[in-house]
Design a protein around this motif. Structure first.
Motif, PDB file in Angstrom:
ATOM      1  N   ASN A  46       5.210  -5.392   9.435  1.00 12.16           N
ATOM      2  CA  ASN A  46       6.002  -4.271   8.954  1.00 12.16           C
ATOM      3  C   ASN A  46       5.146  -3.024   8.878  1.00 12.16           C
ATOM      4  O   ASN A  46       3.961  -3.072   8.554  1.00 12.16           O
ATOM      5  CB  ASN A  46       6.557  -4.572   7.562  1.00 12.16           C
ATOM      6  N   THR A  47       5.743  -1.893   9.179  1.00 11.14           N
ATOM      7  CA  THR A  47       5.019  -0.626   9.080  1.00 11.14           C
ATOM      8  C   THR A  47       4.696  -0.345   7.622  1.00 11.14           C
ATOM      9  O   THR A  47       5.589  -0.379   6.774  1.00 11.14           O
ATOM     10  CB  THR A  47       5.875   0.525   9.639  1.00 11.14           C
ATOM     11  N   PRO A  48       3.448  -0.083   7.310  1.00 11.64           N
ATOM     12  CA  PRO A  48       3.094   0.200   5.914  1.00 11.64           C
ATOM     13  C   PRO A  48       3.871   1.395   5.372  1.00 11.64           C
ATOM     14  O   PRO A  48       4.124   2.368   6.098  1.00 11.64           O
ATOM     15  CB  PRO A  48       1.592   0.500   5.977  1.00 11.64           C
ATOM     16  N   LEU A  49       4.257   1.304   4.121  1.00 10.55           N
ATOM     17  CA  LEU A  49       4.966   2.411   3.481  1.00 10.55           C
ATOM     18  C   LEU A  49       4.024   3.581   3.222  1.00 10.55           C
ATOM     19  O   LEU A  49       4.426   4.741   3.238  1.00 10.55           O
ATOM     20  CB  LEU A  49       5.581   1.940   2.164  1.00 10.55           C
ATOM     21  N   ARG A  50       2.746   3.237   2.972  1.00 15.08           N
ATOM     22  CA  ARG A  50       1.726   4.254   2.732  1.00 15.08           C
ATOM     23  C   ARG A  50       0.503   3.930   3.584  1.00 15.08           C
ATOM     24  O   ARG A  50       0.178   2.765   3.780  1.00 15.08           O
ATOM     25  CB  ARG A  50       1.331   4.297   1.251  1.00 15.08           C
ATOM     26  N   GLU A  51      -0.187   4.945   4.032  1.00 17.84           N
ATOM     27  CA  GLU A  51      -1.376   4.750   4.850  1.00 17.84           C
ATOM     28  C   GLU A  51      -2.483   4.115   4.020  1.00 17.84           C
ATOM     29  O   GLU A  51      -2.745   4.517   2.880  1.00 17.84           O
ATOM     30  CB  GLU A  51      -1.853   6.094   5.402  1.00 17.84           C
ATOM     31  N   ALA A  52      -3.127   3.099   4.563  1.00 16.51           N
ATOM     32  CA  ALA A  52      -4.214   2.425   3.858  1.00 16.51           C
ATOM     33  C   ALA A  52      -5.282   3.430   3.448  1.00 16.51           C
ATOM     34  O   ALA A  52      -5.672   4.289   4.230  1.00 16.51           O
ATOM     35  CB  ALA A  52      -4.829   1.345   4.755  1.00 16.51           C
ATOM     36  N   SER A 219       3.417  -1.041  -0.689  1.00 13.83           N
ATOM     37  CA  SER A 219       2.667  -0.047   0.082  1.00 13.83           C
ATOM     38  C   SER A 219       2.242  -0.595   1.434  1.00 13.83           C
ATOM     39  O   SER A 219       2.176   0.136   2.429  1.00 13.83           O
ATOM     40  CB  SER A 219       1.437   0.406  -0.709  1.00 13.83           C
ATOM     41  N   GLU A 220       1.946  -1.895   1.496  1.00 16.61           N
ATOM     42  CA  GLU A 220       1.532  -2.541   2.743  1.00 16.61           C
ATOM     43  C   GLU A 220       2.701  -2.821   3.672  1.00 16.61           C
ATOM     44  O   GLU A 220       2.501  -3.286   4.796  1.00 16.61           O
ATOM     45  CB  GLU A 220       0.804  -3.841   2.419  1.00 16.61           C
ATOM     46  N   GLY A 221       3.927  -2.555   3.188  1.00 16.56           N
ATOM     47  CA  GLY A 221       5.102  -2.734   4.046  1.00 16.56           C
ATOM     48  C   GLY A 221       5.796  -4.057   3.889  1.00 16.56           C
ATOM     49  O   GLY A 221       6.589  -4.449   4.768  1.00 16.56           O
ATOM     50  N   ALA A 222       5.566  -4.769   2.790  1.00 17.90           N
ATOM     51  CA  ALA A 222       6.121  -6.117   2.625  1.00 17.90           C
ATOM     52  C   ALA A 222       7.639  -6.146   2.668  1.00 17.90           C
ATOM     53  O   ALA A 222       8.217  -7.146   3.114  1.00 17.90           O
ATOM     54  CB  ALA A 222       5.625  -6.718   1.310  1.00 17.90           C
ATOM     55  N   ILE A 223       8.308  -5.090   2.214  1.00 23.00           N
ATOM     56  CA  ILE A 223       9.778  -5.094   2.232  1.00 23.00           C
ATOM     57  C   ILE A 223      10.332  -3.971   3.110  1.00 23.00           C
ATOM     58  O   ILE A 223      11.521  -3.671   3.070  1.00 23.00           O
ATOM     59  CB  ILE A 223      10.375  -5.013   0.812  1.00 23.00           C
ATOM     60  N   GLY A 224       9.474  -3.354   3.900  1.00 21.86           N
ATOM     61  CA  GLY A 224       9.933  -2.313   4.811  1.00 21.86           C
ATOM     62  C   GLY A 224      10.223  -1.001   4.097  1.00 21.86           C
ATOM     63  O   GLY A 224       9.646  -0.685   3.058  1.00 21.86           O
ATOM     64  N   GLU A 225      11.167  -0.235   4.664  1.00 21.21           N
ATOM     65  CA  GLU A 225      11.564   1.029   4.058  1.00 21.21           C
ATOM     66  C   GLU A 225      12.475   0.776   2.858  1.00 21.21           C
ATOM     67  O   GLU A 225      13.257  -0.172   2.853  1.00 21.21           O
ATOM     68  CB  GLU A 225      12.289   1.911   5.086  1.00 21.21           C
ATOM     69  N   TRP A 281       7.565   5.311  -8.745  1.00 19.51           N
ATOM     70  CA  TRP A 281       6.189   4.990  -8.346  1.00 19.51           C
ATOM     71  C   TRP A 281       6.161   3.980  -7.200  1.00 19.51           C
ATOM     72  O   TRP A 281       5.482   4.176  -6.183  1.00 19.51           O
ATOM     73  CB  TRP A 281       5.445   4.450  -9.560  1.00 19.51           C
ATOM     74  N   LEU A 282       6.893   2.875  -7.346  1.00 26.62           N
ATOM     75  CA  LEU A 282       6.879   1.822  -6.329  1.00 26.62           C
ATOM     76  C   LEU A 282       7.450   2.298  -5.003  1.00 26.62           C
ATOM     77  O   LEU A 282       6.935   1.972  -3.930  1.00 26.62           O
ATOM     78  CB  LEU A 282       7.662   0.609  -6.830  1.00 26.62           C
ATOM     79  N   SER A 283       8.532   3.069  -5.068  1.00 23.80           N
ATOM     80  CA  SER A 283       9.213   3.492  -3.844  1.00 23.80           C
ATOM     81  C   SER A 283       8.575   4.721  -3.208  1.00 23.80           C
ATOM     82  O   SER A 283       8.679   4.920  -1.991  1.00 23.80           O
ATOM     83  CB  SER A 283      10.686   3.793  -4.143  1.00 23.80           C
ATOM     84  N   GLN A 339      14.912  -2.633  -3.325  1.00 21.09           N
ATOM     85  CA  GLN A 339      15.415  -3.230  -2.082  1.00 21.09           C
ATOM     86  C   GLN A 339      14.824  -2.522  -0.879  1.00 21.09           C
ATOM     87  O   GLN A 339      14.705  -1.291  -0.861  1.00 21.09           O
ATOM     88  CB  GLN A 339      16.940  -3.102  -2.042  1.00 21.09           C
ATOM     89  N   GLY A 340      14.412  -3.306   0.116  1.00 22.11           N
ATOM     90  CA  GLY A 340      13.889  -2.734   1.356  1.00 22.11           C
ATOM     91  C   GLY A 340      14.611  -3.260   2.574  1.00 22.11           C
ATOM     92  O   GLY A 340      15.457  -4.168   2.477  1.00 22.11           O
ATOM     93  N   THR A 341      14.278  -2.701   3.720  1.00 22.73           N
ATOM     94  CA  THR A 341      14.937  -3.098   4.964  1.00 22.73           C
ATOM     95  C   THR A 341      14.545  -4.497   5.399  1.00 22.73           C
ATOM     96  O   THR A 341      15.242  -5.121   6.202  1.00 22.73           O
ATOM     97  CB  THR A 341      14.574  -2.127   6.099  1.00 22.73           C
TER      98      THR A 341
END
Length: 341
Positions: A46-52, A219-225, A281-283, A339-341
């Motif tokens: 999954n694409t990370p939500l935030r850049e590492a 942040s690592e993209g576990a649930i997508g957008e 914060w999470l989103s 909820q994520g994609t």
């Protein structure tokens, strides 16, 4: 700006350990539940939500490493302030409380007695400050850190003076009750940053291990957008103070501050902010608009509501449902869902 995840004992005390002074309210509160709409469980990458490296993950040890002693002063000696004092004393070796301030003398003396009995901490008579200007006397005394745990209305002015006097501080949430207080806090925060002072606030989820781990995964993209969520702080009725003979209006309201909007900011700001803050914060999403209703059904004193339901539309068009209640005899629920994609 990239932040290094390396904390010395001194910087830790100015962040994580000091923040732990707020404790974890609602110990039964659920960790934010993560979910994804994806039906392909084998899909990875999954694409990370935030850049590492672009976001900060705090270290949360049980206690800070030994180092230079720190002297703290507490403003606001009620229930939350008392808890903050004892939590601070448990956060590390070599830290102590040396000064207390409150509008009411009995609050100062009661806490000083408890500190002596339970922690063998002596608060000298000349370090016990009483009255509406007691906070200035405490800040001007020989303290390294100020813990500000008064009714919310006073926080912006206290923060302004703390920073003016170049002291690090912990500010219990919330930080203000209206737009005037907001502007003062934001302006003071810029001054604190310029002076390289550390300011930690009482938004507890940022310092709770389960939420920090959830933040990392999201942040690592576990649930997508992020596509939506719901946050709940539904509980029983809270405390109130019965007015006593001889109390004037101001004395009564300050002692019953939790139930008055001008002092507490009402239930969303004073308590439910933990849940709303967690979702934001999470989103990483900010609210664009909100549609809300609420009422006062069982409140015994003051002018606050005791229930709200709010639909937040976030900046990406996603919706977050926010619900809070302080009424006895109902089903309780303190939890957050994203909820994520």
């Amino acid at each position: 700006m990239k932040k290094e995840n390396k904390l010395s004992r001194r910087s830790f005390l100015k962040t994580s350990a000091l923040a732990s002074a707020i404790g974890v309210m609602g110990g039964g509160a659920s960790t934010g539940l993560l979910s994804s709409c994806s039906s392909d469980n084998k899909k990875s990458g999954n694409t990370p939500l935030r850049e590492a490296g672009s976001y900060y993950i705090p270290e949360l040890p049980d206690m800070a490493d030994d180092g230079k002693p720190l002297r703290a002063g507490l403003i606001g000696c009620g229930g939350r302030g008392s808890g903050a004092a004892f939590d601070f004393l448990s956060s590390a070796n070599g830290v102590t409380i040396v000064a207390l301030a409150d509008v009411f003398e009995e609050k100062v003396n009661d806490l000083a007695d408890r500190l002596k009995q339970e922690k063998n901490v002596d608060i000298a008579a000349d370090m016990r400050f009483v009255g509406l200007d007691a906070y200035k006397q405490l800040v001007d005394s020989d303290v390294d850190v100020v813990l500000d745990c008064t009714p919310t209305f006073f926080r912006p002015s206290h923060f302004e003076y703390i920073v003016k006097q170049n002291k690090h501080c912990f500010l219990e949430k919330p930080l203000f009750v209206d737009s005037v207080g907001y502007r003062k806090v934001m302006a003071t925060a810029k001054q604190a940053e310029a002076k390289k002072l550390t300011v930690v606030t009482g938004t507890i989820r940022h310092h709770q291990r389960s939420y920090v781990e959830s933040y990392k995964k999201i942040s690592e993209g576990a649930i997508g957008e992020i596509t939506g969520g719901a946050v709940y702080y539904n509980g029983g009725a809270q405390w109130e103070r019965e007015r006593q003979p001889g109390w004037n209006d101001l004395e009564y309201m300050i002692k019953d501050w939790f139930n008055w909007k001008w002092l507490s900011g009402d239930m969303i700001i004073e308590q439910h902010i933990h849940s709303i803050d967690a979702f934001i914060w999470l989103s990483g999403l900010k609210p664009a608009s909100a549609l809300s209703f609420g009422s006062a059904q069982r409140r015994k004193s003051g002018d606050r509501y005791d229930n709200f339901s709010t639909d937040f539309t976030m900046e990406n068009g996603a919706h977050m449902h926010s619900m809070c209640r302080q009424i006895d005899g109902c089903t309780n629920n303190v939890s957050n869902y994203i909820q994520g994609t």
